[in-house]
Design a protein around this motif. Sequence first.
Motif, PDB file in Angstrom:
ATOM      1  N   ARG A  31       0.832  -1.206   0.000  1.00  0.00           N
ATOM      2  CA  ARG A  31       0.000   0.000   0.000  1.00  0.00           C
ATOM      3  C   ARG A  31       0.866   1.256   0.000  1.00  0.00           C
ATOM      4  O   ARG A  31       0.607   2.210  -0.745  1.00  0.00           O
ATOM      5  N   ILE A  32       1.896   1.262   0.812  1.00  0.00           N
ATOM      6  CA  ILE A  32       2.798   2.419   0.850  1.00  0.00           C
ATOM      7  C   ILE A  32       3.487   2.588  -0.497  1.00  0.00           C
ATOM      8  O   ILE A  32       3.598   3.701  -1.020  1.00  0.00           O
ATOM      9  N   SER A  33       3.924   1.501  -1.077  1.00  0.00           N
ATOM     10  CA  SER A  33       4.580   1.546  -2.387  1.00  0.00           C
ATOM     11  C   SER A  33       3.631   2.061  -3.470  1.00  0.00           C
ATOM     12  O   SER A  33       4.025   2.869  -4.321  1.00  0.00           O
ATOM     13  N   THR A  34       2.379   1.620  -3.428  1.00  0.00           N
ATOM     14  CA  THR A  34       1.381   2.073  -4.400  1.00  0.00           C
ATOM     15  C   THR A  34       1.104   3.559  -4.238  1.00  0.00           C
ATOM     16  O   THR A  34       0.988   4.288  -5.234  1.00  0.00           O
ATOM     17  N   LEU A  35       1.011   4.027  -3.003  1.00  0.00           N
ATOM     18  CA  LEU A  35       0.801   5.455  -2.770  1.00  0.00           C
ATOM     19  C   LEU A  35       1.977   6.283  -3.295  1.00  0.00           C
ATOM     20  O   LEU A  35       1.774   7.347  -3.884  1.00  0.00           O
ATOM     21  N   ARG A  36       3.175   5.773  -3.113  1.00  0.00           N
ATOM     22  CA  ARG A  36       4.343   6.498  -3.640  1.00  0.00           C
ATOM     23  C   ARG A  36       4.325   6.548  -5.160  1.00  0.00           C
ATOM     24  O   ARG A  36       4.657   7.569  -5.764  1.00  0.00           O
ATOM     25  N   ALA A  37       3.938   5.443  -5.785  1.00  0.00           N
ATOM     26  CA  ALA A  37       3.854   5.415  -7.252  1.00  0.00           C
ATOM     27  C   ALA A  37       2.762   6.359  -7.743  1.00  0.00           C
ATOM     28  O   ALA A  37       2.926   7.042  -8.759  1.00  0.00           O
ATOM     29  N   THR A  97     -12.203   3.559 -14.495  1.00  0.00           N
ATOM     30  CA  THR A  97     -10.915   2.868 -14.474  1.00  0.00           C
ATOM     31  C   THR A  97     -10.490   2.554 -13.050  1.00  0.00           C
ATOM     32  O   THR A  97      -9.964   1.468 -12.784  1.00  0.00           O
ATOM     33  N   ILE A  98     -10.714   3.463 -12.123  1.00  0.00           N
ATOM     34  CA  ILE A  98     -10.388   3.193 -10.719  1.00  0.00           C
ATOM     35  C   ILE A  98     -11.227   2.032 -10.208  1.00  0.00           C
ATOM     36  O   ILE A  98     -10.718   1.141  -9.517  1.00  0.00           O
ATOM     37  N   GLU A  99     -12.500   2.004 -10.554  1.00  0.00           N
ATOM     38  CA  GLU A  99     -13.356   0.906 -10.117  1.00  0.00           C
ATOM     39  C   GLU A  99     -12.928  -0.418 -10.740  1.00  0.00           C
ATOM     40  O   GLU A  99     -13.016  -1.463 -10.108  1.00  0.00           O
ATOM     41  N   CYS A 100     -12.434  -0.381 -11.965  1.00  0.00           N
ATOM     42  CA  CYS A 100     -11.965  -1.601 -12.639  1.00  0.00           C
ATOM     43  C   CYS A 100     -10.674  -2.137 -12.017  1.00  0.00           C
ATOM     44  O   CYS A 100     -10.369  -3.315 -12.181  1.00  0.00           O
ATOM     45  N   MET A 101      -9.939  -1.283 -11.352  1.00  0.00           N
ATOM     46  CA  MET A 101      -8.677  -1.724 -10.749  1.00  0.00           C
ATOM     47  C   MET A 101      -8.916  -2.654  -9.562  1.00  0.00           C
ATOM     48  O   MET A 101      -8.012  -3.348  -9.126  1.00  0.00           O
ATOM     49  N   GLY A 102     -10.127  -2.659  -9.038  1.00  0.00           N
ATOM     50  CA  GLY A 102     -10.477  -3.592  -7.969  1.00  0.00           C
ATOM     51  C   GLY A 102      -9.630  -3.403  -6.730  1.00  0.00           C
ATOM     52  O   GLY A 102      -9.551  -2.318  -6.179  1.00  0.00           O
ATOM     53  N   ARG A 103      -8.990  -4.479  -6.320  1.00  0.00           N
ATOM     54  CA  ARG A 103      -8.254  -4.474  -5.063  1.00  0.00           C
ATOM     55  C   ARG A 103      -6.831  -3.953  -5.196  1.00  0.00           C
ATOM     56  O   ARG A 103      -6.064  -4.019  -4.245  1.00  0.00           O
ATOM     57  N   ALA A 104      -6.473  -3.453  -6.359  1.00  0.00           N
ATOM     58  CA  ALA A 104      -5.116  -2.922  -6.537  1.00  0.00           C
ATOM     59  C   ALA A 104      -4.900  -1.695  -5.659  1.00  0.00           C
ATOM     60  O   ALA A 104      -3.787  -1.440  -5.197  1.00  0.00           O
ATOM     61  N   PHE A 105      -5.976  -0.940  -5.421  1.00  0.00           N
ATOM     62  CA  PHE A 105      -5.905   0.224  -4.550  1.00  0.00           C
ATOM     63  C   PHE A 105      -6.723  -0.066  -3.295  1.00  0.00           C
ATOM     64  O   PHE A 105      -7.799  -0.644  -3.359  1.00  0.00           O
ATOM     65  N   ASP A 106      -6.230   0.376  -2.160  1.00  0.00           N
ATOM     66  CA  ASP A 106      -6.961   0.270  -0.907  1.00  0.00           C
ATOM     67  C   ASP A 106      -8.240   1.109  -1.005  1.00  0.00           C
ATOM     68  O   ASP A 106      -8.255   2.126  -1.690  1.00  0.00           O
TER      69      ASP A 106
END
Length: 173
Positions: A31-37, A97-106
């Motif tokens: 999650r931290i890594s995703t937020l940084r990206a 697109t955010i909704e399609c990402m599913g569980r990739a984002f918290d």
Amino acid sequence: MKKAIYIGLILSIAAGCIGVGIDWTSALRVRISTLRAMEQSLHLFRGFTETYRLPLGMVCQKISEQVDAPVNLFYSCLSESFIRQDETQSSEIWKRTIECMGRAFDKEDQMLFLQIGDFIGVQNLDIQKQVLNLCLEQIQERICMLETDRPQKEKLYRVLSLTAGGFLIVLFL
């Protein structure tokens, strides 16, 4: 023979509990890594839209080439949608697109990213810039908070998983 099977089963369950603790720790780091990206991608987005004034499809394509997963997949999907012009509203493309990402984002992070979508592609670049800056501040605060809490949470996850595994071993013996 049956005792060995039961002991093996109990140890497998205990190992599963420990594995869950490791998984929770890993999810926190991801999650931290995703937020940084995502933070990096928004800096790039701001730069491409303000400096070069490129079309959104091209901006998203360039960003997808420069950031890590899963954010690169997000921008790649955005790029395809903007280029195909599936919908007239860029905010709708962003949200879908955010909704399609599913569980990739918290879930909590998804809500933050959804707010950006309302202002993507607006004609007034000052408004878009203000929203991006606000979102970047919120992401930085969230990263700081998660990094501060991370050692305590990782220790808690380890202790809980070991305690649950130990409890199950004692319970079944």
